[in-house]
Enzyme design. Structure first.
Site, mmCIF file in Angstrom:
data_model
loop_
_atom_site.group_PDB
_atom_site.id
_atom_site.type_symbol
_atom_site.label_atom_id
_atom_site.label_comp_id
_atom_site.label_asym_id
_atom_site.label_seq_id
_atom_site.Cartn_x
_atom_site.Cartn_y
_atom_site.Cartn_z
ATOM 1 N N ASN A 277 -25.824 -42.134 23.401
ATOM 2 C CA ASN A 277 -25.920 -42.131 21.943
ATOM 3 C C ASN A 277 -26.322 -43.530 21.473
ATOM 4 O O ASN A 277 -25.513 -44.444 21.489
ATOM 5 C CB ASN A 277 -24.551 -41.730 21.362
ATOM 6 C CG ASN A 277 -24.523 -41.805 19.848
ATOM 7 O OD1 ASN A 277 -25.562 -41.912 19.203
ATOM 8 N ND2 ASN A 277 -23.325 -41.741 19.278
ATOM 9 N N LYS B 157 -27.024 -44.393 18.538
ATOM 10 C CA LYS B 157 -26.595 -44.613 17.140
ATOM 11 C C LYS B 157 -27.768 -45.201 16.334
ATOM 12 O O LYS B 157 -28.917 -44.895 16.633
ATOM 13 C CB LYS B 157 -25.365 -45.511 17.079
ATOM 14 C CG LYS B 157 -24.289 -45.115 18.069
ATOM 15 C CD LYS B 157 -22.996 -45.795 17.785
ATOM 16 C CE LYS B 157 -22.065 -45.581 18.948
ATOM 17 N NZ LYS B 157 -20.683 -45.827 18.595
ATOM 18 N N HIS C 46 -19.615 -36.525 15.281
ATOM 19 C CA HIS C 46 -19.256 -37.862 15.765
ATOM 20 C C HIS C 46 -18.302 -38.495 14.745
ATOM 21 O O HIS C 46 -18.456 -38.313 13.534
ATOM 22 C CB HIS C 46 -20.510 -38.717 15.930
ATOM 23 C CG HIS C 46 -20.247 -39.976 16.693
ATOM 24 N ND1 HIS C 46 -19.640 -41.053 16.114
ATOM 25 C CD2 HIS C 46 -20.471 -40.308 17.981
ATOM 26 C CE1 HIS C 46 -19.498 -42.011 17.026
ATOM 27 N NE2 HIS C 46 -20.002 -41.577 18.172
ATOM 28 N N GLU D 150 -18.088 -41.330 13.595
ATOM 29 C CA GLU D 150 -18.708 -42.181 12.573
ATOM 30 C C GLU D 150 -19.202 -41.331 11.401
ATOM 31 O O GLU D 150 -19.143 -41.749 10.248
ATOM 32 C CB GLU D 150 -19.838 -43.012 13.198
ATOM 33 C CG GLU D 150 -19.270 -44.135 14.062
ATOM 34 C CD GLU D 150 -20.104 -44.515 15.261
ATOM 35 O OE1 GLU D 150 -21.292 -44.160 15.335
ATOM 36 O OE2 GLU D 150 -19.535 -45.179 16.161
ATOM 37 N N GLU E 167 -13.675 -38.097 22.086
ATOM 38 C CA GLU E 167 -13.916 -39.523 21.851
ATOM 39 C C GLU E 167 -12.805 -40.095 20.973
ATOM 40 O O GLU E 167 -12.879 -40.010 19.733
ATOM 41 C CB GLU E 167 -15.258 -39.717 21.138
ATOM 42 C CG GLU E 167 -16.447 -39.188 21.900
ATOM 43 C CD GLU E 167 -17.722 -39.912 21.506
ATOM 44 O OE1 GLU E 167 -18.382 -40.441 22.400
ATOM 45 O OE2 GLU E 167 -18.043 -39.958 20.305
ATOM 46 N N GLY F 216 -16.678 -48.147 20.847
ATOM 47 C CA GLY F 216 -17.280 -49.437 20.522
ATOM 48 C C GLY F 216 -16.304 -50.603 20.521
ATOM 49 O O GLY F 216 -16.628 -51.690 20.052
ATOM 50 N N SER G 223 -16.226 -46.481 25.005
ATOM 51 C CA SER G 223 -16.343 -47.697 25.827
ATOM 52 C C SER G 223 -16.546 -47.401 27.317
ATOM 53 O O SER G 223 -16.045 -48.124 28.179
ATOM 54 C CB SER G 223 -15.125 -48.612 25.615
ATOM 55 O OG SER G 223 -15.067 -49.030 24.272
HETATM 56 C C1 PEP Z 1 -20.137 -43.150 20.970
HETATM 57 O O1 PEP Z 1 -20.598 -43.659 19.969
HETATM 58 O O2 PEP Z 1 -20.266 -41.938 21.128
HETATM 59 C C2 PEP Z 1 -19.461 -44.012 21.945
HETATM 60 C C3 PEP Z 1 -18.721 -43.447 22.832
HETATM 61 O O3 PEP Z 1 -19.658 -45.375 21.817
HETATM 62 P P1 PEP Z 1 -19.235 -46.520 22.863
HETATM 63 O O4 PEP Z 1 -19.608 -46.039 24.237
HETATM 64 O O5 PEP Z 1 -20.006 -47.712 22.443
HETATM 65 O O6 PEP Z 1 -17.752 -46.698 22.736
#
Ligand code: PEP
Length: 246
Positions: A10, A12, A94, A96, A164, A170, A209
């Site tokens: 992803n 983003k 997601h 976000e 997640e 992040g 992460s």
């Molecule tokens: C994501 O945005 O789906 C995600 C898991 O981000 P990150 O790997 O940067 O934590």
């Protein structure tokens, strides 16, 4: 039925024409494991560029889609437009978009229904905040998100679930293998309320992460069927697309 390991990237709202071309070049030259399904998700502006230049076998996902066929919805993209561009996946729910853009469980479920019923597969995300985890409400929160999905979905074959935890996205703060496996197992148990077949066949990804160092241990857990990777997927030389060390 064995669940095929799945790695999603992803991007983003990151990348430029040049940096995305570099990621595509690396992927096109990489030795990939045929047993791992790879789907990358650039920003909408770059979907067609990636679709037209990525090697066969790697799929491309949008980061959003609307739940109406077409019309006066400024700024939105329709499912038929994705299909017209040969984009066969979309990330929905997601955190976000749930938190910043205030997408409710019901809106996410409606978009998921519309996409899957019209031939686009969905990486459907769920997960709890740090506050909810600390209050011992993780399973309750994830179950509520799943219940809203179940209220609108009949066919689960085009859905991949991504667990997640928001506190791990992040932040560099990855869930422990035990924490992740515990929630993945709970999600699989919950899926039995749909059917044993759906519980057995639905892939449950971990996101938060994930990087080259922690992916191998996470990927060994019985209910972790892959990853959704944010930040690390933008590194040109990233290698977790083919977690050969699993
Ligand atoms: C994501 O945005 O789906 C995600 C898991 O981000 P990150 O790997 O940067 O934590």
């Amino acid at each position: 039925m064995a669940r095929k390991f799945f790695v999603g990237g992803n991007f983003k709202m990151n990348g430029t024409v040049s940096s995305i071309k570099e990621i595509v070049k690396n992927l096109n030259e990489a030795t990939l494991d045929p047993e791992v399904e790879v789907v990358i998700s650039p920003p909408a502006l770059y979907l067609q560029l990636v679709r037209d230049s990525i090697r066969p076998g790697i799929e491309v996902a949008a980061q959003n889609v609307f739940d109406k066929p077409c019309g006066a919805f400024t700024g939105e993209i329709s499912v038929s437009q994705l299909k017209d561009s040969n984009i066969n996946w979309v990330i929905l729910g997601h955190s976000e978009r749930r938190t910043i853009l205030k997408e409710s469980d019901e809106v996410v479920a409606s978009k998921t229904k519309y996409a899957t019923e019209n031939g686009v597969s969905v990486i459907w995300c769920c997960g709890e905040s740090l506050e909810e985890r600390e209050a011992g409400k993780t399973i309750e929160v994830v179950s509520k998100q799943l219940e809203a999905l179940k209220a609108q979905i009949n066919d689960w074959s085009k859905i991949v679930i991504a667990y997640e935890p928001i506190w791990a996205i992040g932040t560099g703060k990855v869930a422990t293998t035990e924490q992740a496996q515990e929630v993945h197992k709970a999600i699989r148990d919950w899926l039995k309320s749909v059917s044993d077949k759906v519980a057995e066949e639905t892939r449950i990804l971990y996101g938060g992460s994930v990087n080259e160092k922690n992916c191998a241990e996470l990927g060994k857990q019985p209910d972790i069927d892959g990853f959704l990777v944010g930040g690390a997927s933008l590194k040109p030389a990233c290698t977790f697309w083919h977690p050969v060390n699993l």
